[in-house]
Design a protein around this motif. Structure first.
Motif, PDB file in Angstrom:
ATOM      1  N   ASP A 231      -4.916   0.004  -5.137  1.00 39.81           N
ATOM      2  CA  ASP A 231      -4.161   1.027  -4.477  1.00 39.81           C
ATOM      3  C   ASP A 231      -4.784   2.299  -3.875  1.00 39.81           C
ATOM      4  O   ASP A 231      -4.718   2.875  -2.653  1.00 39.81           O
ATOM      5  N   LEU A 232      -5.600   3.043  -4.949  1.00 40.24           N
ATOM      6  CA  LEU A 232      -6.485   4.273  -4.519  1.00 40.24           C
ATOM      7  C   LEU A 232      -7.390   3.876  -3.643  1.00 40.24           C
ATOM      8  O   LEU A 232      -7.711   4.707  -2.731  1.00 40.24           O
ATOM      9  N   ASP A 239     -14.082   3.261   4.025  1.00 39.66           N
ATOM     10  CA  ASP A 239     -14.972   2.000   4.389  1.00 39.66           C
ATOM     11  C   ASP A 239     -13.884   0.923   4.581  1.00 39.66           C
ATOM     12  O   ASP A 239     -13.044   0.394   3.690  1.00 39.66           O
ATOM     13  N   GLU A 240     -13.869   0.524   5.965  1.00 43.20           N
ATOM     14  CA  GLU A 240     -12.973  -0.484   6.290  1.00 43.20           C
ATOM     15  C   GLU A 240     -13.031  -2.000   5.591  1.00 43.20           C
ATOM     16  O   GLU A 240     -12.206  -2.856   5.297  1.00 43.20           O
ATOM     17  N   VAL A 241     -14.487  -2.083   5.203  1.00 41.10           N
ATOM     18  CA  VAL A 241     -14.645  -3.576   4.636  1.00 41.10           C
ATOM     19  C   VAL A 241     -14.214  -3.532   3.240  1.00 41.10           C
ATOM     20  O   VAL A 241     -13.587  -4.537   2.648  1.00 41.10           O
ATOM     21  N   ALA A 242     -14.393  -2.182   2.408  1.00 40.38           N
ATOM     22  CA  ALA A 242     -14.260  -2.195   1.008  1.00 40.38           C
ATOM     23  C   ALA A 242     -12.322  -1.986   0.989  1.00 40.38           C
ATOM     24  O   ALA A 242     -11.709  -2.642  -0.090  1.00 40.38           O
ATOM     25  N   LYS A 243     -11.778  -1.725   2.176  1.00 40.28           N
ATOM     26  CA  LYS A 243     -10.343  -1.663   2.207  1.00 40.28           C
ATOM     27  C   LYS A 243      -9.841  -2.865   2.321  1.00 40.28           C
ATOM     28  O   LYS A 243      -8.816  -3.363   1.642  1.00 40.28           O
ATOM     29  N   GLU A 474      -2.256  11.862  -9.653  1.00 41.21           N
ATOM     30  CA  GLU A 474      -2.956  12.895  -9.182  1.00 41.21           C
ATOM     31  C   GLU A 474      -3.518  12.497  -7.643  1.00 41.21           C
ATOM     32  O   GLU A 474      -3.294  13.647  -6.908  1.00 41.21           O
ATOM     33  N   ALA A 475      -3.512  11.623  -7.208  1.00 38.61           N
ATOM     34  CA  ALA A 475      -3.894  11.250  -5.940  1.00 38.61           C
ATOM     35  C   ALA A 475      -2.550  11.550  -5.007  1.00 38.61           C
ATOM     36  O   ALA A 475      -2.615  11.684  -4.118  1.00 38.61           O
ATOM     37  N   LEU A 556       1.145   1.451  -6.063  1.00 36.95           N
ATOM     38  CA  LEU A 556       1.309   2.842  -5.959  1.00 36.95           C
ATOM     39  C   LEU A 556       2.420   3.333  -5.228  1.00 36.95           C
ATOM     40  O   LEU A 556       3.214   4.292  -5.602  1.00 36.95           O
ATOM     41  N   ASN A 557       2.751   2.619  -4.048  1.00 39.06           N
ATOM     42  CA  ASN A 557       4.195   2.957  -3.526  1.00 39.06           C
ATOM     43  C   ASN A 557       5.341   2.725  -4.475  1.00 39.06           C
ATOM     44  O   ASN A 557       6.436   3.906  -4.273  1.00 39.06           O
TER      45      ASN A 557
END
Length: 577
Positions: A231-232, A239-243, A474-475, A556-557
């Motif tokens: 989620d973080l 980075d779209e690939v990482a996402k 924290e995020a 996360l949400n």
């Protein structure tokens, strides 16, 4: 031997002329004797029949009297009785030999006293007559005792004769009773063996459940770390690939979370999480699992009545409902013995009278084409440990769990079966009012606009899970303090007051529920959230309630949403106060 009473020993005095009767009474009463003065012959005869010790009669009182009744009584008196008379003779009156004096012999036991007489003579004659009468009473009592003894002996002889006559019948009856007792004992032995076998199976399942629950707890913590990290990455990475890869991993974590929920439901370490559940989604979720479990020989069909693109929604726990439907499918497979038709049906319906309170309900039915059940068997299928399967092939807990789940969800379960036709098990659940789960609907909105600047204390014994939660909060813009266990958390509370506490439940030393109680005493008004995936849910509900429970693994949400709800709830209570 009972002594005669005073009434039976009284002295009757029949001297109606002059004062003789009163004088004699006074003399005898001084000696302690009871006496009665009689005024007429009829009363005199009556008194003798009623009972007396002796009678003193003046000779002249018998003149002209009809003694028929008295003679009849004297002749009919019992053989032990010889009633004594004392007759007072008078010299001055010449009585013919064939007159009254000749009739004195009719009285039987007679003592004659000539007048005038002195008191000593009267006392002596009266005492002798009374003594003789007392001996008669003693003879009467002896005879009565003998008669009673003889009657008792006759009764005993008759009873003995009856016992001898019925001895064979009683032996047969006792033999039958012993045979019946032996049959009952054998049945109890068989039943005990069956129960012991069921208990062994239950203990084995309980051990598996404990092991499963422990594994699910640790697996939940790992999934929570991985899902929080994904989620973080999705929130912060450019980075779209990482996402894209993080999204794949996050979905895998969601599937893993569903698996752990099913494991926890199996181990019965998770209370029902009632949410709005789409029945179509439920059927799709179990279709593949049921198809795999039943095999190709059973034709499977699903139907939702009145659906046109959308389907009915119920208030239920997704994992528990999936397990319940799978349970019913496996039972139906065993009942059909090799092949048949299994039909799943759902639709809004009105419950039969007396089954449920008025309201909107959805009926989910599982119908098989098996052999069916007799009425007496169908009436007991929801009882724990009752099973029609052989020893070792079933615990008798499957249908009872379905029944308990339906009751706990605010609904009901019932079974309809006919031999040779098949069986239908119905699960009645409350229709969902809003359609979708409110927490899920609000989660995205809360995550989109998090509340910044809140100081949050995170209490978690797992270092990786605690670090993941701290980074996630924290995020979201919060200031986070952390503690590895409840004792450290209490020290942290003394150092600085947080705006919110998020604690794990299962921790060494002190549970999260116990920490909540302690924290409320020291800092009343601080909102608190228990995050857990494996817990004593009743203990949590007693201190915090379902609305402040965050189930692991969470997104996360979901974390942002429940934090916002907790803070808003406190603000609402403060404004109302």
């Amino acid at each position: 031997m009972q002594p005669a009473d005073a009434f039976e020993e009284r002295i009757l005095i029949f001297a109606p002329h002059g004062r003789d009767a009163q004088v004699m009474c006074s003399v005898l009463e001084r000696d302690g004797l009871g006496c009665a003065a009689i005024g007429s012959f009829d009363i005199f005869a009556n008194s003798i029949e009623m009972g007396a010790g002796a009678a003193i009669v003046a000779e002249e009182a018998l003149q002209g009297a009809d003694t028929t009744r008295l003679r009849a009584w004297l002749e009919a008196q019992p053989h032990w009785s010889d009633f004594p008379f004392i007759v007072l003779l008078t010299r001055s009156i010449g009585v013919p030999i064939d007159g009254t004096r000749a009739r004195l012999g009719e009285l039987g036991n007679v003592i004659l006293l000539e007048r005038p007489l002195n008191t000593q003579t009267l006392r002596s004659a009266t005492t002798s007559a009374l003594r003789a009468r007392r001996r008669q009473y003693q003879a009467r009592d002896v005879l009565l005792d003998r008669e009673r003894t003889a009657a008792s002996l006759r009764h005993s002889q008759a009873a003995l004769l009856h016992l001898n006559e019925t001895l064979e019948a009683r032996i047969d009856e006792r033999t039958r009773a012993l045979a019946q007792a032996n049959d009952r004992l054998m049945n109890e032995v068989i039943e005990r063996e069956r129960v012991q076998a069921a208990m062994v199976q239950l203990q084995k399942m309980e051990a598996i459940g404990r092991l499963t629950g422990g594994i699910a707890h640790d697996f939940n913590n790992l999934l929570n770390v991985v899902q929080g990290s994904m989620d973080l990455i999705l929130l912060m990475s450019k980075d779209e690939v990482a996402k894209k890869r993080a999204e794949v991993a996050r979905r895998a974590c969601q599937r893993g979370g569903k698996l752990t929920s099913q494991l926890l439901a199996f181990s019965r370490n998770q209370s029902l999480d009632l949410r709005a559940l789409d029945v179509g989604t439920l059927f799709e979720g179990v279709r593949e699992l049921v198809t795999t479990s039943l095999g190709a020989s059973i034709r499977l069909s699903f139907e939702i009545a009145g659906s046109s693109g959308s389907s009915a929604s119920v208030m239920a726990d997704m994992n528990q409902m999936e397990m319940a439907l799978l349970n019913l499918a496996i039972n139906a497979r065993d009942a059909m013995d090799g092949g048949g038709q299994l039909h799943f049906h759902a639709g809004a319906a009105t419950p039969p009278n007396g089954l449920l309170p008025p309201g909107d309900y959805v009926r989910i039915a599982v119908t098989d084409s098996g052999a069916g059940m007799a009425p007496e068997v169908a009436a007991r299928v929801f009882e724990p440990f009752f099973t029609t399967k052989g020893v070792g092939k079933g615990t008798g807990l499957g249908l009872s769990q379905v029944y308990g789940m339906a009751q706990q969800s605010g609904g009901a379960a019932r079974i309809l079966s006919e031999q040779g036709v098949g069986t239908t098990v119905e699960i009645w659940l409350r229709a969902a009012g809003g359609g979708a789960d409110a927490l899920q609907a609000a989660a995205t909105a809360f995550a989109a606009s998090p509340r910044p600047g809140v100081r949050i204390l995170v209490v978690e014994d797992d270092d990786f899970v605690r670090a993941s939660m701290v980074e996630s909060l924290e995020a979201l813009g919060h200031t986070v303090a952390q503690a590895p266990h409840a004792e450290a958390a209490l020290l942290e509370l003394q150092r600085a007051r947080p705006g919110l506490i998020i604690t794990d439940y299962l921790m060494p030393g002190m549970t999260g529920a116990e920490l909540v109680l302690r924290a409320r005493q020291e800092l009343p008004g601080v909102p608190m959230i228990i995050a857990t995936g494996y817990a004593d849910m009743k203990a949590i509900e007693q201190v915090i309630g379902d609305d402040m429970l965050l189930r692991k693994p969470f997104q996360l949400n979901e974390l942002a949403a429940i934090v916002e709800r907790a803070l808003q709830k406190v603000e609402g209570e403060t404004a109302a106060g």
